[in-house]
Each structure stands twice: as C-alpha cells, then as structure tokens.
Design a protein around this motif. Structure first.
Motif, PDB file in Angstrom:
ATOM      1  N   ASP A   1       2.538  -0.451   4.191  1.00 46.51           N
ATOM      2  CA  ASP A   1       2.395   0.333   3.821  1.00 46.51           C
ATOM      3  C   ASP A   1       3.369   1.695   3.895  1.00 46.51           C
ATOM      4  O   ASP A   1       4.085   1.562   4.787  1.00 46.51           O
ATOM      5  CB  ASP A   1       0.496   0.759   4.469  1.00 46.51           C
TER       6      ASP A   1
ATOM      7  N   LYS B   1      -0.906  -4.729  -4.985  1.00 44.34           N
ATOM      8  CA  LYS B   1      -0.977  -3.591  -4.620  1.00 44.34           C
ATOM      9  C   LYS B   1      -1.603  -2.002  -4.865  1.00 44.34           C
ATOM     10  O   LYS B   1      -2.130  -2.678  -5.915  1.00 44.34           O
ATOM     11  CB  LYS B   1       0.329  -2.804  -5.876  1.00 44.34           C
ATOM     12  N   ILE B   2      -2.013  -1.342  -4.239  1.00 46.26           N
ATOM     13  CA  ILE B   2      -2.557  -0.146  -4.183  1.00 46.26           C
ATOM     14  C   ILE B   2      -2.053   0.757  -4.396  1.00 46.26           C
ATOM     15  O   ILE B   2      -0.954   1.357  -3.351  1.00 46.26           O
ATOM     16  CB  ILE B   2      -3.599  -0.702  -3.601  1.00 46.26           C
TER      17      ILE B   2
ATOM     18  N   ALA C   1     -10.935  -1.473  -1.396  1.00 40.94           N
ATOM     19  CA  ALA C   1      -9.534  -2.111  -1.084  1.00 40.94           C
ATOM     20  C   ALA C   1      -9.693  -3.792  -0.804  1.00 40.94           C
ATOM     21  O   ALA C   1      -9.353  -3.899  -2.095  1.00 40.94           O
ATOM     22  CB  ALA C   1      -9.175  -1.423   0.427  1.00 40.94           C
TER      23      ALA C   1
ATOM     24  N   ILE D   1       0.677  -1.255  -0.297  1.00 44.88           N
ATOM     25  CA  ILE D   1       0.092  -0.189   0.157  1.00 44.88           C
ATOM     26  C   ILE D   1       0.945   1.313  -0.094  1.00 44.88           C
ATOM     27  O   ILE D   1       2.075   1.099   0.733  1.00 44.88           O
ATOM     28  CB  ILE D   1      -1.126   0.152   1.350  1.00 44.88           C
ATOM     29  N   ASP D   2       0.749   1.881  -1.174  1.00 47.21           N
ATOM     30  CA  ASP D   2       1.454   3.195  -1.340  1.00 47.21           C
ATOM     31  C   ASP D   2       0.162   4.449  -1.473  1.00 47.21           C
ATOM     32  O   ASP D   2      -1.322   4.197  -1.231  1.00 47.21           O
ATOM     33  CB  ASP D   2       2.696   3.643  -2.428  1.00 47.21           C
TER      34      ASP D   2
ATOM     35  N   VAL E   1       1.065  -7.328   4.934  1.00 48.24           N
ATOM     36  CA  VAL E   1       0.441  -5.759   4.897  1.00 48.24           C
ATOM     37  C   VAL E   1       1.301  -4.874   5.660  1.00 48.24           C
ATOM     38  O   VAL E   1       1.457  -4.397   6.208  1.00 48.24           O
ATOM     39  CB  VAL E   1      -0.814  -5.301   5.842  1.00 48.24           C
TER      40      VAL E   1
ATOM     41  N   LYS F   1      -4.314   5.493   3.686  1.00 46.84           N
ATOM     42  CA  LYS F   1      -3.092   4.319   3.964  1.00 46.84           C
ATOM     43  C   LYS F   1      -3.246   3.608   5.610  1.00 46.84           C
ATOM     44  O   LYS F   1      -3.230   2.398   4.976  1.00 46.84           O
ATOM     45  CB  LYS F   1      -2.425   4.344   2.670  1.00 46.84           C
TER      46      LYS F   1
ATOM     47  N   VAL G   1      -3.299   4.245  -2.753  1.00 37.32           N
ATOM     48  CA  VAL G   1      -3.755   5.533  -2.218  1.00 37.32           C
ATOM     49  C   VAL G   1      -3.854   6.676  -1.683  1.00 37.32           C
ATOM     50  O   VAL G   1      -2.726   6.997  -1.952  1.00 37.32           O
ATOM     51  CB  VAL G   1      -4.436   5.061  -0.437  1.00 37.32           C
TER      52      VAL G   1
ATOM     53  N   SER H   1      -4.542   0.258   5.590  1.00 38.54           N
ATOM     54  CA  SER H   1      -4.498  -1.067   5.417  1.00 38.54           C
ATOM     55  C   SER H   1      -4.328  -2.464   6.962  1.00 38.54           C
ATOM     56  O   SER H   1      -4.189  -3.112   6.499  1.00 38.54           O
ATOM     57  CB  SER H   1      -2.288  -0.970   5.459  1.00 38.54           C
TER      58      SER H   1
END
Length: 205
Positions: free
Chosen positions: A106, A121-122, A193, A7-8, A104, A15, A124, A19
């Motif tokens: 972030d 990969k998300i 998410a 998570i970025d 997980v 985030k 946010v 997360s």
C-alpha cells in the motif's frame, strides 16, 4: 507475477488497515510503503541527507521509534516529493512485490509506478474531514496533543503535496477500482475489498 495487490490512496483513508486484513485473508506478505518514506523522513529530521538515507535504507529502519508520529508523517510527505528519494526506493518495493506468491503493497503510487502490472489495484479514499477525524483519534490515543483543525490542515497539505508533485503524483491507476470508505465501518471496508479482489481474480482466470 502472483497475486500482487496494489493499494493506493491518501492519508487516513483506511488503506493500511484494509491492506493488512487482505494480506492475512489471502495469506500474502504485506509492505506499508509509507514506512519507507517515514524512515527516510525521520533520518532527515535527525540531520541526514534524505537521498543518502533512502539509498542506505534497510529493513531494520522500518522498526525505528517514532515512525508513526505526526513529525515523521509530515517529513515523509516532504521527502516523497524528492525524485532521487523515490528512485532509490523503487527497487526495494519492486523486489518485495516480486516475491513468490505475490504480496500486498500500500502507498500512493503502487498501481501507477511500482506495480503497474499488478492484477488487482484498489484506490481507497474518503473525504478529508472523515480522514482527519480518524487520524485525530489515533494520534490522541497515542498521546499526541493536537487539535482536529490542525490534523485537518495537515491532511489537506499532504494531499496537495502528494497529488501535486511532479514525480509519481498520487492518482488512481486507470484500471484501479475505487473504494470510498467515508461511510463504511472497518469491517465493511475490508469485506468490500475482499469482494473486489475475488471478483477481479475470477475475471483474470
């Protein structure tokens, strides 16, 4: 690699909240990698060389008082621009991500540098004004005395440092899914998410 979720995104995008919820939902361990940089930044403010602080960082440092304050946040963004600091913390993060079953994580370079092989990969994000309002409410609730304009200026300065640094700048990985939380409630963002992860996980099987 198990179900490793990267998570970025920029500061106050949501985030961290997302997360933590994902880790609980999928039964995974969670690492807020920003705390690593806050811990180094805090030790720098106390007079320690940031590179040496990064090389000597332990899990206990992640429970230090003051890590969630604005001073630690600003210091974190400064030390994160130091290539030697980032290099010293890479192994810490990768070891965490490699644990059995996945995890997980972030941060700002998880999908691009730390876990480029992560199956999910998300990225946010939210507009700067919305993020400033969120951070302002949190800081006021914690007893900090700041104005909204000051918080917005800090958010924009951190964005500029994080995206403009030469080493591992903040950006979405090419295969990351974007999640804009500007108009979403916390519950809506978490649900979105989870749906993204379940869809990605299904596609990878």
């Amino acid at each position: 690699m198990g179900l490793t979720i990267a998570i970025d995104g920029p500061a106050a995008s949501g985030k961290g909240t997302i997360s933590k919820a994902l880790a609980a939902h999928f039964g995974l361990e969670y690492l807020d990698t920003g705390l690593l940089y806050r811990a180094v930044g805090l030790r720098m403010l106390q007079g320690e060389d940031p590179v040496q602080a990064a090389r000597g960082l332990t899990v206990d440092d992640l429970d230090a008082d003051g890590l969630r304050g604005p001073e630690a946040a600003q210091a974190a963004s400064r030390v994160a621009a130091i290539p030697e600091v980032r290099a010293a913390l890479v192994d810490f993060q990768r070891d965490f991500a490699a644990r059995e079953g996945g995890a997980v994580l972030d941060g700002r370079d998880i999908g691009t540098v730390i876990c480029p092989e992560a199956p999910v990969k998300i990225f946010v994000t939210a507009d700067a004004e919305t993020r400033a309002e969120r951070r302002f409410r949190d800081l006021v609730a914690a007893g900090h005395r700041l104005t909204l304009d000051e918080v917005l200026a800090d958010i924009r300065a951190r964005d500029a440092r994080d995206t403009g640094r030469a080493d591992a700048p903040m950006r979405a990985a090419e295969d990351a899914v974007a999640l804009d939380t500007t108009q979403l409630s916390v519950d809506e963002a978490i649900a979105a998410a989870i749906a993204l992860i379940e869809r990605r996980s299904g596609e990878s099987r």
